[in-house]
Write a protein that holds these residues in place. Structure first.
Motif, PDB file in Angstrom:
ATOM      1  N   LEU A  19      38.597  43.118  54.722  1.00 30.71           N
ATOM      2  CA  LEU A  19      40.018  42.573  54.322  1.00 30.71           C
ATOM      3  C   LEU A  19      39.676  41.059  53.740  1.00 30.71           C
ATOM      4  O   LEU A  19      40.922  40.793  53.093  1.00 30.71           O
ATOM      5  CB  LEU A  19      40.713  42.438  55.938  1.00 30.71           C
ATOM      6  CG  LEU A  19      40.869  43.727  56.728  1.00 30.71           C
ATOM      7  CD1 LEU A  19      41.584  43.228  57.923  1.00 30.71           C
ATOM      8  CD2 LEU A  19      41.635  44.394  55.668  1.00 30.71           C
ATOM      9  N   GLU A  20      38.737  40.290  54.202  1.00 28.28           N
ATOM     10  CA  GLU A  20      38.684  39.153  53.256  1.00 28.28           C
ATOM     11  C   GLU A  20      38.427  39.438  51.903  1.00 28.28           C
ATOM     12  O   GLU A  20      39.087  38.706  51.041  1.00 28.28           O
ATOM     13  CB  GLU A  20      37.489  38.310  53.762  1.00 28.28           C
ATOM     14  CG  GLU A  20      37.249  37.077  53.144  1.00 28.28           C
ATOM     15  CD  GLU A  20      35.968  36.374  53.626  1.00 28.28           C
ATOM     16  OE1 GLU A  20      35.516  35.091  52.869  1.00 28.28           O
ATOM     17  OE2 GLU A  20      35.489  36.713  54.416  1.00 28.28           O
ATOM     18  N   GLY A  21      37.698  40.058  51.400  1.00 28.92           N
ATOM     19  CA  GLY A  21      37.552  40.585  50.179  1.00 28.92           C
ATOM     20  C   GLY A  21      38.627  41.017  49.498  1.00 28.92           C
ATOM     21  O   GLY A  21      38.925  40.686  48.290  1.00 28.92           O
ATOM     22  N   LEU A  22      39.260  41.980  49.959  1.00 26.87           N
ATOM     23  CA  LEU A  22      40.531  42.603  49.513  1.00 26.87           C
ATOM     24  C   LEU A  22      41.851  41.357  49.541  1.00 26.87           C
ATOM     25  O   LEU A  22      42.543  41.533  48.220  1.00 26.87           O
ATOM     26  CB  LEU A  22      41.278  43.851  50.305  1.00 26.87           C
ATOM     27  CG  LEU A  22      40.132  45.045  50.142  1.00 26.87           C
ATOM     28  CD1 LEU A  22      40.656  45.937  51.041  1.00 26.87           C
ATOM     29  CD2 LEU A  22      40.274  45.557  48.619  1.00 26.87           C
ATOM     30  N   SER A  23      41.669  40.387  50.223  1.00 30.40           N
ATOM     31  CA  SER A  23      42.725  39.484  50.332  1.00 30.40           C
ATOM     32  C   SER A  23      42.905  38.701  48.983  1.00 30.40           C
ATOM     33  O   SER A  23      43.732  38.256  48.834  1.00 30.40           O
ATOM     34  CB  SER A  23      42.861  38.546  51.636  1.00 30.40           C
ATOM     35  OG  SER A  23      41.600  37.653  51.664  1.00 30.40           O
ATOM     36  N   TRP A  24      41.698  38.316  48.387  1.00 29.74           N
ATOM     37  CA  TRP A  24      41.699  37.504  47.198  1.00 29.74           C
ATOM     38  C   TRP A  24      42.334  38.296  46.134  1.00 29.74           C
ATOM     39  O   TRP A  24      42.750  37.347  45.036  1.00 29.74           O
ATOM     40  CB  TRP A  24      40.321  37.283  46.952  1.00 29.74           C
ATOM     41  CG  TRP A  24      39.793  36.268  47.932  1.00 29.74           C
ATOM     42  CD1 TRP A  24      39.061  36.627  49.091  1.00 29.74           C
ATOM     43  CD2 TRP A  24      39.956  34.836  48.226  1.00 29.74           C
ATOM     44  NE1 TRP A  24      38.539  35.262  49.860  1.00 29.74           N
ATOM     45  CE2 TRP A  24      39.361  34.440  49.139  1.00 29.74           C
ATOM     46  CE3 TRP A  24      40.397  33.989  47.380  1.00 29.74           C
ATOM     47  CZ2 TRP A  24      39.312  32.948  49.704  1.00 29.74           C
ATOM     48  CZ3 TRP A  24      40.715  32.576  47.722  1.00 29.74           C
ATOM     49  CH2 TRP A  24      40.039  32.112  48.709  1.00 29.74           C
TER      50      TRP A  24
END
Length: 312
Positions: free
Chosen positions: A258-263
């Motif tokens: 989720l952190e990677g996709l959030s950017w």
């Protein structure tokens, strides 16, 4: 508009935003004003004065000192003016309440459809046990938006929602559908899986085969992750048949996925999750990680929000 003005109960529940004079809370007010306009409802600015008046204590740009009652009314007027400059006519009122900011916003959440708070960078656990955003997201009666990371994102940037391994939470998926539909953005249903304790706790005990116990565990977790996003996608299509929906099943821990996709997202939507390490602060591991690391605003959805309410 007078300080402490009341809100007309005949109109839809407002978007509530917390303000303390800091740069982070100003960003939150701007975000909340646009969201209230998109929802066709009003904005209630809430200021918590958690110090009855200590000589020599002054408010600063980074909100290092508690707000005194007199400063609270001044801050409320500033926030109302800022909101009206962003979205003329959307603001319905502002209130100043005595108490700690997190507790005041939780109280306000019972008459709101959304609560918006700012975030000053990293939320370091456990040192930030008293963080306003952490307390509000943990206890609010409605969805909470923590405004962090990129805010002014392109219209076509997707709304990303975290889907846990196991049964997807209908209120979380429904809230994400509602956000994506309002913004005209595509929806990404993301599930990060790995053979860790968090994923295994929601997967039935596997029966080892010839490939070995570990391979069987990995296969079963991956299969459950795939079925979870499929069920979430079916729900999203039922709620909004014309919405663009994409699924992502990633071979990594959920918080990293989720952190990677959030950017690359406009908003990240997550459920409140399981019981956290602090009494009274029931945030799951993935949700706490999103609040600390996400590159965009994070929506935290309580598990008991009815599906029809988040679509209002």
């Amino acid at each position: 508009m007078r300080s402490g003005s009341t809100v007309d109960e005949a109109v839809p529940a407002p978007v509530v935003v917390g303000y303390d004079g800091s740069a982070a809370s100003r960003r939150a007010v701007r975000w909340a004003a646009h969201e209230a306009a998109a929802r066709g409802t009003g904005l209630r600015v809430v200021v918590a004065a958690d110090d009855p008046g200590v000589p020599g204590v002054r408010r600063t740009a980074t909100r290092l000192a508690p707000l005194r009652l007199g400063d609270g009314h001044e801050a409320m007027s500033e926030a109302v003016a800022l909101a009206e400059s962003c979205q003329p006519g959307v603001t319905r009122g502002g209130v100043v309440r005595r108490g700690q900011p997190g507790g005041v916003l939780v109280d306000q959440s019972h008459t709101a459809q959304l609560v918006v708070v700012g975030c000053r960078g990293r939320i370091a656990l456990p040192a930030s046990e008293s963080s306003t955003s952490l307390i509000t997201a943990s206890r609010a009666a409605c969805p909470v938006v923590v405004v962090r990371g990129r805010v002014d994102t392109p219209r076509l940037d997707p709304v990303v929602v975290g889907v846990r391994v196991g049964d997807p939470v209908p209120s979380t998926v429904s809230c994400a559908v509602d956000v994506a539909r309002r913004a005209g953005s595509p929806l990404v249903l993301a599930c990060g899986w790995s053979a860790d304790a968090g994923s295994l706790s929601r997967v039935p005990r596997p029966v080892p085969d010839r490939s070995g116990a570990l391979a069987t565990v990995v296969r079963d977790v991956q299969d459950h992750a795939g079925r979870s996003v499929e069920r979430a996608a079916e729900l999203a299509h039922r709620l909004a048949p014309g919405l663009s929906v994409r699924t992502e099943v990633l071979d990594t821990r959920a918080e990293r996925a989720l952190e990677g996709l959030s950017w690359g997202a406009s908003v990240l939507v997550v459920g409140r999750g399981g019981t956290g390490p602090f009494p009274g602060l029931p945030l799951g591991r993935v949700t706490r990680s999103a609040l600390e690391h996400a590159g965009c605003p994070v929506v935290v959805v309580p598990p008991d929000v009815p599906v029809e309410d988040v679509r209002a």
